[in-house]
Motif scaffolding. Structure first.
Motif, short mmCIF file in Angstrom:
data_model
loop_
_atom_site.label_atom_id
_atom_site.label_comp_id
_atom_site.label_asym_id
_atom_site.label_seq_id
_atom_site.Cartn_x
_atom_site.Cartn_y
_atom_site.Cartn_z
N MET A 1 0.78 -1.03 0.04
CA MET A 1 0.00 0.11 0.02
C MET A 1 0.93 1.27 -0.02
SD MET A 1 -2.96 1.17 2.67
CE MET A 1 -2.10 1.04 4.00
N ILE A 2 0.45 2.08 -0.97
CA ILE A 2 1.22 3.47 -0.81
C ILE A 2 0.39 4.73 -0.29
CG2 ILE A 2 2.16 5.15 -2.68
CD1 ILE A 2 2.01 2.51 -4.32
N THR A 3 1.02 5.41 0.67
CA THR A 3 0.29 6.52 1.27
C THR A 3 0.61 7.76 0.31
OG1 THR A 3 0.44 5.66 3.33
CG2 THR A 3 0.16 8.08 3.20
N VAL A 4 -0.33 8.42 -0.27
CA VAL A 4 -0.25 9.75 -0.93
C VAL A 4 -0.52 10.78 -0.08
CG1 VAL A 4 -0.70 10.78 -3.32
CG2 VAL A 4 -0.75 8.30 -3.16
N SER A 5 0.44 11.73 0.03
CA SER A 5 0.23 12.88 0.72
C SER A 5 -0.05 14.11 -0.07
CB SER A 5 1.75 13.10 1.55
OG SER A 5 1.94 12.04 2.24
N SER A 6 -0.46 15.08 0.79
CA SER A 6 -0.99 16.31 -0.06
C SER A 6 0.34 17.28 -0.28
CB SER A 6 -1.79 17.13 1.04
OG SER A 6 -2.33 18.35 0.33
N PRO A 7 0.08 17.29 -1.56
CA PRO A 7 1.44 18.50 -1.92
C PRO A 7 1.34 19.68 -1.22
CG PRO A 7 0.09 18.20 -3.78
CD PRO A 7 -0.60 17.28 -2.75
N VAL A 8 0.08 20.37 -0.96
CA VAL A 8 -0.34 21.75 -0.53
C VAL A 8 -1.25 21.51 0.72
CG1 VAL A 8 -0.03 22.69 -2.72
CG2 VAL A 8 -2.25 22.03 -2.06
N PRO A 46 4.40 13.90 -3.28
CA PRO A 46 3.31 13.33 -2.41
C PRO A 46 3.73 11.87 -2.23
CG PRO A 46 2.92 13.32 -4.60
CD PRO A 46 4.12 14.28 -4.77
N VAL A 47 4.77 11.24 -2.73
CA VAL A 47 5.37 10.03 -2.64
C VAL A 47 6.81 10.00 -2.76
CG1 VAL A 47 3.15 8.81 -3.30
CG2 VAL A 47 4.96 9.22 -5.01
N ASP A 48 7.57 9.06 -2.19
CA ASP A 48 8.91 8.79 -2.56
C ASP A 48 8.81 8.30 -4.24
OD1 ASP A 48 9.32 9.40 0.05
OD2 ASP A 48 9.75 7.28 0.51
N GLY A 49 10.06 8.81 -5.09
CA GLY A 49 10.20 8.24 -6.38
C GLY A 49 11.04 9.16 -7.21
N THR A 50 10.81 9.10 -8.39
CA THR A 50 11.58 9.67 -9.35
C THR A 50 10.67 10.80 -10.08
OG1 THR A 50 12.96 7.75 -9.69
CG2 THR A 50 12.87 9.34 -11.29
N ILE A 51 10.96 11.97 -10.26
CA ILE A 51 10.13 12.93 -11.15
C ILE A 51 10.18 12.37 -12.53
CG2 ILE A 51 10.01 15.42 -11.90
CD1 ILE A 51 9.40 15.13 -9.00
N VAL A 52 9.20 12.09 -13.08
CA VAL A 52 9.18 11.58 -14.58
C VAL A 52 8.76 12.50 -15.45
CG1 VAL A 52 9.23 8.99 -13.87
CG2 VAL A 52 7.08 10.14 -14.43
N SER A 53 7.96 13.47 -14.75
CA SER A 53 7.14 14.57 -15.95
C SER A 53 7.35 15.85 -14.86
CB SER A 53 5.98 14.04 -16.35
OG SER A 53 5.35 15.21 -17.01
N LEU A 54 7.72 16.71 -15.89
CA LEU A 54 7.96 18.12 -14.92
C LEU A 54 7.77 19.47 -15.81
CD1 LEU A 54 8.99 19.30 -12.06
CD2 LEU A 54 11.05 19.42 -13.19
N GLY A 68 2.33 5.99 -10.72
CA GLY A 68 2.85 7.42 -10.99
C GLY A 68 1.59 8.33 -10.36
N VAL A 69 2.05 9.35 -9.53
CA VAL A 69 1.13 10.32 -9.01
C VAL A 69 1.35 11.78 -9.69
CG1 VAL A 69 0.35 11.47 -6.83
CG2 VAL A 69 1.12 8.96 -6.92
N LEU A 70 0.22 12.04 -10.27
CA LEU A 70 0.30 13.59 -10.94
C LEU A 70 -0.31 14.36 -9.86
CD1 LEU A 70 -0.02 15.38 -13.34
CD2 LEU A 70 -2.28 14.65 -13.83
N THR A 71 0.55 15.64 -9.61
CA THR A 71 -0.08 16.73 -9.11
C THR A 71 -0.03 18.02 -9.92
OG1 THR A 71 1.15 16.15 -6.96
CG2 THR A 71 0.70 18.46 -7.27
#
Length: 158
Positions: A1-8, A46-54, A68-71
């Motif tokens: 399970m992945i916890t996704v945190s609020s970016p703001v 929002p999660v640990d990982g790699t920035i794949v789109s910026l 993948g988590v999009l903000t």
């Protein structure tokens, strides 16, 4: 399970309340959104990982399990051509949850006639894979927005 945190920080609102039919209809994927506090701030990973789109107005973090988590910082903010956004990382960077990714000013976005609401979307997920979706409550940057449960196939391969 992945916890996704609020970016703001702000008020969690369901995707159905996002003033954009693509996000409101969960066409990009399921998730939730945050109506941010109207003050300059950094949007956090929002999660640990790699920035794949910026982009100045949006980013995707891919975790070690391929989630993948999009903000997206505001709606129609691509039309601002980066004005009012300052990118703090590079595509390909490894980030930890809570690391500042982009500085921005939601009040300036609103003053420019755009919605500052921030969708946070689980890409290529099913709505059933998300639990504990934050909706209708105040959240601080770093608070949990939702949990993303892995499918049986993903768990077997991990």
């Amino acid at each position: 399970m992945i916890t996704v945190s609020s970016p703001v920080s702000g008020r969690a609102v369901g995707l159905a309340q996002v003033p954009d039919p693509v996000f409101a209809g969960s066409m990009v994927g399921p998730g939730t959104a945050v109506d941010p506090v109207r003050a300059p701030a950094a949007a956090l990973a929002p999660v640990d990982g790699t920035i794949v789109s910026l982009h100045p107005h949006a980013f995707v973090v891919l975790d070690d399990h391929g989630h993948g988590v999009l903000t997206h910082l505001g709606i129609d903010t691509v039309q601002l051509a980066g004005e009012g956004f300052r990118v703090l990382v590079a595509k390909g960077d490894t980030v930890v949850r809570g690391r500042p990714v982009i500085e921005w000013d939601p009040a300036a976005v609103a003053a420019a006639g755009r919605s500052p609401v921030c969708p946070v979307v689980a890409l290529e997920a099913t709505a059933e894979a998300l639990t504990g979706l934050a909706d209708g409550r105040e959240v601080r940057a770093g608070d949990t927005l939702f949990h993303w449960t892995s499918t049986a196939t993903e768990s077997e391969g991990a």
